[in-house]
Motif scaffolding. Structure first.
Motif, short mmCIF file in Angstrom:
data_model
loop_
_atom_site.label_atom_id
_atom_site.label_comp_id
_atom_site.label_asym_id
_atom_site.label_seq_id
_atom_site.Cartn_x
_atom_site.Cartn_y
_atom_site.Cartn_z
N ALA A 294 -31.55 28.72 -3.18
CA ALA A 294 -31.98 29.47 -4.35
C ALA A 294 -30.92 29.24 -5.42
CB ALA A 294 -32.11 30.96 -4.04
N ARG A 310 -34.21 31.59 -7.94
CA ARG A 310 -35.48 31.31 -7.26
C ARG A 310 -35.34 30.05 -6.40
NH1 ARG A 310 -39.84 31.98 -12.12
NH2 ARG A 310 -38.35 30.63 -13.21
N GLY A 311 -36.37 29.74 -5.66
CA GLY A 311 -36.35 28.56 -4.81
C GLY A 311 -36.05 27.30 -5.61
N TYR A 312 -35.14 26.49 -5.11
CA TYR A 312 -34.65 25.30 -5.81
C TYR A 312 -35.11 24.06 -5.07
CZ TYR A 312 -31.01 21.99 -7.45
OH TYR A 312 -30.34 20.91 -7.96
N ILE A 317 -39.15 30.97 -0.35
CA ILE A 317 -38.37 32.13 0.10
C ILE A 317 -39.32 33.25 0.52
CG2 ILE A 317 -36.59 33.82 -0.51
CD1 ILE A 317 -35.74 31.91 -2.77
N LEU A 337 -35.97 31.01 4.61
CA LEU A 337 -36.14 29.87 3.70
C LEU A 337 -36.89 28.74 4.40
CD1 LEU A 337 -32.50 29.60 2.28
CD2 LEU A 337 -34.39 30.90 1.31
#
Length: 485
Positions: A294, A310-312, A317, A337
């Motif tokens: 994240a 946020r999710g990268y 997530i 994750l």
């Protein structure tokens, strides 16, 4: 950058394409420095590879590299890759009993330490032979004690083949980044934050490696070498920000600074925004196992204070309760994750894999929440949570509040056995001025002004220095044991 090339072959490509380019600069503890070109780096790696092969190292073997940050460490890692073997950096300063335990878990074909530097240096006269291409079955290993205190080695279970994605600059999801970067490594390279920049190195970026972190030296190196990127822990960032002349120093070359490894106090985020601007300061959350990330930029943090993003890069997530039910916005649960890299690790030493769902989400045991926009907030590790009087207290939240106190330089919060409360919240405080620490009552009142009263420490002690490792980590378990549990 060409994909599907082995790590060893990639070093040779860079040496052929840019032989005289200074790829690596080293900043020693005594103030001296060293500059190494790609041709020199490749030549030394080939020489070491010959020496390692004579000691039996071959495809798939593990090599424990117990050196301080130095050109020799990087050369040894590259030599290992040239043989198709797997490097595992090891803390150079472990006492012998602990080093022996770690090596029992790694089972290396070759274990390198400070005593090996002399014979390695003697190989500088040999003429290395060309080496056939070899692909390591795993890229590398990272040693960790996890939450148990027992040695655990995490192997990155993917082959040592160049992948453009792993060498992509971290902020490229937000903005274009010119290459090559000049990346400063202030962290020890036995830690994942210190080792990870080697992926960028293989992509052709330049490295400036510090033998050991020193806040004033960091700023000197940024100015002298026009450093463009750096990853650092909150403790490192705090010490840099506390330098008396930092506002007058030239940090304009920095394109991005990434904070990771632990939670960060809001005041420190604001301070770095003052120093370099919100568009150049980034925060991330992940773990050595590579389950996903994240992340967010500081301008996003201003809209979602306290979040780690946020999710990268395709990371998903979820927040789950103990029965694996998905929780809604604002509900506290365990962070799971899932990403394309999920599952690409394995443990040595018999440690069980992380808890996971049937559809591939995994967790390191951290607790947190998601907001309506999908931004993650970390509370703490479940194993660190303090249950006091029946209520849950996350030490990281208390530490984040207390570090805002102007008279506190560093703080660690632990839970200690207590007849009345079951466990009481206890703060170990390093005062900014050891000769004039704040009053215990002041520390407790400061916490109560920022937290629910049950989260405030019930006891406080002052120490000359928090016992942090070179990676600026601290063992809560060791502190608890030292205090009698």
């Amino acid at each position: 950058m060409e994909d599907n090339v082995s790590y060893g072959a990639r070093v040779g490509q860079l040496a052929a394409a840019r032989p005289d380019h200074v790829a690596l600069r080293f900043a020693a503890l005594d103030g001296s420095g060293e500059a190494v070109t790609w041709a020199e780096l490749h030549h030394r790696a080939l020489q070491m590879a010959d020496a390692f092969a004579e000691r039996g190292v071959g495809l798939g073997d593990r090599v424990a590299v117990g050196f301080r940050n130095s050109p020799a460490l990087i050369e040894a890692v590259f030599a290992t890759w040239l043989l198709g073997a797997v490097p595992v950096p090891v803390r150079w300063d472990l006492p012998e009993w602990e080093r022996s335990r770690v090596l029992e878990v790694i089972e290396p074909r070759l274990a390198l330490g400070a005593d090996d530097l002399d014979w390695l240096h003697a190989t500088i006269e040999r003429e290395p032979a060309p080496r056939p291409d070899a692909v390591p079955p795993q890229t590398h290993g990272i040693c960790s004690s996890g939450s148990t205190g027992m040695p655990k080695v995490i192997l990155m279970d993917r082959p040592g083949i160049v992948d453009a994605n792993t060498g992509e600059p971290f902020p490229s999801a937000w903005m274009p980044i010119e290459r090559p970067q000049r990346i400063l490594i202030p962290a020890p390279m036995y830690h994942t934050n210190g080792f990870a920049p080697l992926a960028s190195f293989l992509a052709g970026d330049d490295l400036i490696v510090m033998e050991k972190f020193d806040a004033a030296r960091v700023v000197d190196l940024i100015e002298r070498h026009r450093v463009t990127a750096m990853t650092a822990t909150p403790t490192m960032l705090q010490r840099i920000a506390d330098l008396p002349d930092v506002d007058d120093r030239d940090l304009s070359s920095l394109v991005w600074v990434l904070q990771g490894a632990a939670g960060i106090a809001p005041s420190l985020v604001h301070r770095w925004i003052e120093l370099i601007g919100a568009e150049r300061f980034f925060m991330a959350y992940g773990m050595t196992e590579g389950l996903g990330l994240a992340a967010l930029r500081a301008d996003e943090w201003l809209e979602h204070p306290g979040s780690v993003g946020r999710g990268y890069r395709e990371t998903e997530i979820r927040i789950l309760d103990p029965d694996a039910n998905v929780l809604g916005p604002g509900e506290v649960g365990e962070i799971f994750l899932r990403s394309p890299s999920s599952g690409l690790y394995k443990y040595l030493g018999g440690a069980p894999r992380l808890a996971h769902t049937e559809d591939g989400f995994e967790t390191a045991g951290d607790m947190g929440t998601l907001d309506e926009d999908g931004f993650l907030r970390i509370l703490d590790r479940r194993v660190d949570m303090i249950i006091t009087g029946g209520a849950n207290v996350f030490p990281a939240e208390v530490e984040s509040a207390l570090i805002e106190h102007p008279a506190i330089a560093d703080v660690v919060v632990i839970g200690l056995t207590d007849e009345q409360w079951g466990r009481r919240v206890h703060a170990v405080v390093e005062p900014a001025d050891p000769a004039d620490p704040p009053a215990v009552e002041d520390v407790i009142a400061f916490a109560k002004a920022r937290l629910a009263s049950y989260k405030a420490p019930k006891t406080v002690e002052f120490v000359d220095a928090i016992p942090r490792s070179e990676a600026t980590k601290v063992s809560r378990a060791a502190l608890i044991e030292a205090h009698g549990g």
